[in-house]
Write a protein that holds these residues in place. Sequence first.
Motif, PDB file in Angstrom:
ATOM      1  N   LEU A  24      55.758  18.229   6.522  1.00 36.61           N
ATOM      2  CA  LEU A  24      56.702  17.273   7.097  1.00 36.61           C
ATOM      3  C   LEU A  24      56.034  15.933   7.388  1.00 36.61           C
ATOM      4  CD1 LEU A  24      58.608  19.669   9.516  1.00 36.61           C
ATOM      5  CD2 LEU A  24      59.491  18.666   7.415  1.00 36.61           C
ATOM      6  N   ASP A  25      54.798  15.981   7.881  1.00 31.07           N
ATOM      7  CA  ASP A  25      54.087  14.742   8.177  1.00 31.07           C
ATOM      8  C   ASP A  25      53.757  13.941   6.918  1.00 31.07           C
ATOM      9  OD1 ASP A  25      54.168  15.249  10.862  1.00 31.07           O
ATOM     10  OD2 ASP A  25      52.126  16.029  10.997  1.00 31.07           O
ATOM     11  N   SER A  26      53.679  14.629   5.773  1.00 34.54           N
ATOM     12  CA  SER A  26      53.333  13.930   4.529  1.00 34.54           C
ATOM     13  C   SER A  26      54.513  13.174   3.925  1.00 34.54           C
ATOM     14  CB  SER A  26      52.786  14.929   3.504  1.00 34.54           C
ATOM     15  OG  SER A  26      53.804  15.833   3.083  1.00 34.54           O
ATOM     16  N   LEU A  27      55.714  13.385   4.479  1.00 38.85           N
ATOM     17  CA  LEU A  27      56.882  12.673   3.967  1.00 38.85           C
ATOM     18  C   LEU A  27      56.789  11.188   4.339  1.00 38.85           C
ATOM     19  CD1 LEU A  27      59.755  15.155   4.910  1.00 38.85           C
ATOM     20  CD2 LEU A  27      58.874  14.695   2.622  1.00 38.85           C
ATOM     21  N   PRO A  28      57.103  10.287   3.412  1.00 45.16           N
ATOM     22  CA  PRO A  28      57.142   8.858   3.766  1.00 45.16           C
ATOM     23  C   PRO A  28      58.275   8.585   4.738  1.00 45.16           C
ATOM     24  CG  PRO A  28      57.985   9.210   1.541  1.00 45.16           C
ATOM     25  CD  PRO A  28      57.435  10.517   1.991  1.00 45.16           C
ATOM     26  N   ARG A  29      58.061   7.655   5.649  1.00 42.61           N
ATOM     27  CA  ARG A  29      59.060   7.311   6.659  1.00 42.61           C
ATOM     28  C   ARG A  29      59.562   5.892   6.444  1.00 42.61           C
ATOM     29  NH1 ARG A  29      58.841  10.389  11.605  1.00 42.61           N
ATOM     30  NH2 ARG A  29      59.722   8.537  12.586  1.00 42.61           N
ATOM     31  N   LEU A  30      60.849   5.693   6.692  1.00 42.19           N
ATOM     32  CA  LEU A  30      61.436   4.372   6.506  1.00 42.19           C
ATOM     33  C   LEU A  30      60.891   3.357   7.503  1.00 42.19           C
ATOM     34  CD1 LEU A  30      65.177   5.327   5.862  1.00 42.19           C
ATOM     35  CD2 LEU A  30      63.502   4.526   4.188  1.00 42.19           C
ATOM     36  N   ASP A  31      60.432   3.841   8.681  1.00 40.88           N
ATOM     37  CA  ASP A  31      59.943   2.902   9.687  1.00 40.88           C
ATOM     38  C   ASP A  31      58.452   2.607   9.562  1.00 40.88           C
ATOM     39  OD1 ASP A  31      59.158   5.419  10.409  1.00 40.88           O
ATOM     40  OD2 ASP A  31      59.836   5.308  12.491  1.00 40.88           O
ATOM     41  N   ASP A  32      57.802   3.169   8.517  1.00 41.91           N
ATOM     42  CA  ASP A  32      56.393   2.858   8.286  1.00 41.91           C
ATOM     43  C   ASP A  32      56.259   1.472   7.649  1.00 41.91           C
ATOM     44  OD1 ASP A  32      55.304   5.168   9.307  1.00 41.91           O
ATOM     45  OD2 ASP A  32      55.270   6.216   7.371  1.00 41.91           O
ATOM     46  N   PRO A  33      55.205   0.719   8.005  1.00 36.06           N
ATOM     47  CA  PRO A  33      54.942  -0.546   7.290  1.00 36.06           C
ATOM     48  C   PRO A  33      54.698  -0.288   5.799  1.00 36.06           C
ATOM     49  CG  PRO A  33      53.637  -0.389   9.310  1.00 36.06           C
ATOM     50  CD  PRO A  33      54.265   0.951   9.109  1.00 36.06           C
ATOM     51  N   ASP A  34      54.919  -1.298   4.989  1.00 38.14           N
ATOM     52  CA  ASP A  34      54.810  -1.135   3.538  1.00 38.14           C
ATOM     53  C   ASP A  34      53.415  -0.706   3.099  1.00 38.14           C
ATOM     54  OD1 ASP A  34      57.429  -1.845   3.307  1.00 38.14           O
ATOM     55  OD2 ASP A  34      57.030  -3.929   2.770  1.00 38.14           O
ATOM     56  N   ASP A  35      52.391  -1.108   3.838  1.00 37.98           N
ATOM     57  CA  ASP A  35      51.033  -0.810   3.413  1.00 37.98           C
ATOM     58  C   ASP A  35      50.484   0.485   4.031  1.00 37.98           C
ATOM     59  OD1 ASP A  35      50.948  -1.738   5.971  1.00 37.98           O
ATOM     60  OD2 ASP A  35      49.246  -3.106   5.677  1.00 37.98           O
ATOM     61  N   THR A  36      51.354   1.268   4.665  1.00 42.13           N
ATOM     62  CA  THR A  36      50.902   2.528   5.265  1.00 42.13           C
ATOM     63  C   THR A  36      50.562   3.528   4.173  1.00 42.13           C
ATOM     64  OG1 THR A  36      52.296   2.189   7.208  1.00 42.13           O
ATOM     65  CG2 THR A  36      51.519   4.439   6.790  1.00 42.13           C
ATOM     66  N   PRO A  37      49.345   4.061   4.138  1.00 43.57           N
ATOM     67  CA  PRO A  37      49.005   5.052   3.115  1.00 43.57           C
ATOM     68  C   PRO A  37      49.749   6.361   3.355  1.00 43.57           C
ATOM     69  CG  PRO A  37      47.211   4.854   4.705  1.00 43.57           C
ATOM     70  CD  PRO A  37      48.203   3.779   5.032  1.00 43.57           C
ATOM     71  N   LEU A  38      50.005   7.081   2.279  1.00 42.76           N
ATOM     72  CA  LEU A  38      50.655   8.374   2.406  1.00 42.76           C
ATOM     73  C   LEU A  38      49.735   9.346   3.136  1.00 42.76           C
ATOM     74  CD1 LEU A  38      52.258   8.777  -1.141  1.00 42.76           C
ATOM     75  CD2 LEU A  38      53.430   8.235   0.992  1.00 42.76           C
ATOM     76  N   ARG A  39      50.328  10.147   4.006  1.00 41.76           N
ATOM     77  CA  ARG A  39      49.563  11.137   4.744  1.00 41.76           C
ATOM     78  C   ARG A  39      49.476  12.415   3.920  1.00 41.76           C
ATOM     79  NH1 ARG A  39      52.646   8.075   8.126  1.00 41.76           N
ATOM     80  NH2 ARG A  39      54.493   9.228   7.444  1.00 41.76           N
ATOM     81  N   ALA A  40      48.294  12.942   3.774  1.00 43.39           N
ATOM     82  CA  ALA A  40      48.078  14.132   2.953  1.00 43.39           C
ATOM     83  C   ALA A  40      47.440  15.237   3.780  1.00 43.39           C
ATOM     84  CB  ALA A  40      47.188  13.796   1.757  1.00 43.39           C
ATOM     85  N   ILE A  41      47.657  16.468   3.346  1.00 38.73           N
ATOM     86  CA  ILE A  41      46.978  17.602   3.962  1.00 38.73           C
ATOM     87  C   ILE A  41      45.580  17.661   3.368  1.00 38.73           C
ATOM     88  CG2 ILE A  41      46.995  20.100   4.302  1.00 38.73           C
ATOM     89  CD1 ILE A  41      50.021  20.031   3.887  1.00 38.73           C
ATOM     90  N   PRO A  42      44.532  17.574   4.164  1.00 34.73           N
ATOM     91  CA  PRO A  42      43.173  17.584   3.606  1.00 34.73           C
ATOM     92  C   PRO A  42      42.844  18.922   2.960  1.00 34.73           C
ATOM     93  CG  PRO A  42      43.097  17.777   5.999  1.00 34.73           C
ATOM     94  CD  PRO A  42      44.519  17.484   5.647  1.00 34.73           C
ATOM     95  N   GLY A  43      41.888  18.879   2.016  1.00 38.51           N
ATOM     96  CA  GLY A  43      41.457  20.111   1.365  1.00 38.51           C
ATOM     97  C   GLY A  43      42.315  20.477   0.176  1.00 38.51           C
TER      98      GLY A  43
END
Length: 334
Positions: A256-275
């Motif tokens: 769920l955290d890896s989903l892009p959000r509309l309220d994120d700034p344009d330059d926000t990197p995608l959140r990934a699950i490490p490993g």
Amino acid sequence: MADSAPLLSVWDLTVTFPTKHGPVRAIDSLAFDVPRGRTLGIVGESGSGKSVTSLAVMGLHTGADVTGSVVLDGQELIGLSDRALNGLRGRRMAMIFQDPLSSLHPYYTVGEQIAEHHRVHFGSGRRAARARAVEALAEVGIPEPRRRAGEYPHQFSGGMRQRVMIAMALACEPDLLIADEPTTALDVTVQAQILELITRLQEERGLAVVMITHDLGVVARVAHDVLVMYGGRVAEQAPVDALFTTPAHPYTRGLLDSLPRLDDPDDTPLRAIPGSPPSLLDPAPGCAFAPRCPRAARGSEEERSRCAAERPVRSGPEGHPVACHFPAYEGVAP
């Protein structure tokens, strides 16, 4: 309206493939139910076992050791002969595959392929089967269905080919529809049309649907219940609203955290699950997600040892079991 009794009931399903490096247990003790008129979304990363599960339900694995129980409307499917399964596939249960172009035969018109499907299961004549093929194409929204029934797969766009696959799957009015990544490689507009089509047909026919996808947006749109898989095992299972508002497994939270959000700034990197996902050749004795789990990393030495050595058993509130030693049923900001 959904029937409370499950149309499809899977219990302790295990699928093991022999390889030159040793056996690979792609599915490990999987269990779920799908009532009529409801959609179960199965989600997870590539390699989590989603497609292997669908093929096991359809009885399409060759050379694999499949154990456990798959019951369709009271009939056990594990151990049935190929002839008996052929009588059920297409008639009682049908599947939409990921790539419609490779699933459709290039040398026959789409009308011929749908008509053959109908003739095999109902013994109808060519004229009646052809008429049913045209009717099926019209039902899935293909314009000029009589003319287009005489065309070949390469003459259709990706979205229209997927509609043809749905028409073929539903031509014999099955009770169970398995859709394996039905919107892969389609643009968002066509994706929405395909999902709306499946939902409409489900409502009209009371279909039980298994929707296999890696896209949580698709799950939120069409599913009633969700099964989260990781490393061939069930990580979490819940009604769709509960999964998005109170995810209990750290893996579900990571998805769920890896989903892009509309309220994120344009330059926000995608959140990934490490490993990386676990190797199924040498499965961990404990929790398969432990090496990537932020909850385990923050825990005490005793807690980390437990996660690494002891396999979690699914438990939790009724209707929302989770396979985690330290689940956290807490809200997620919308």
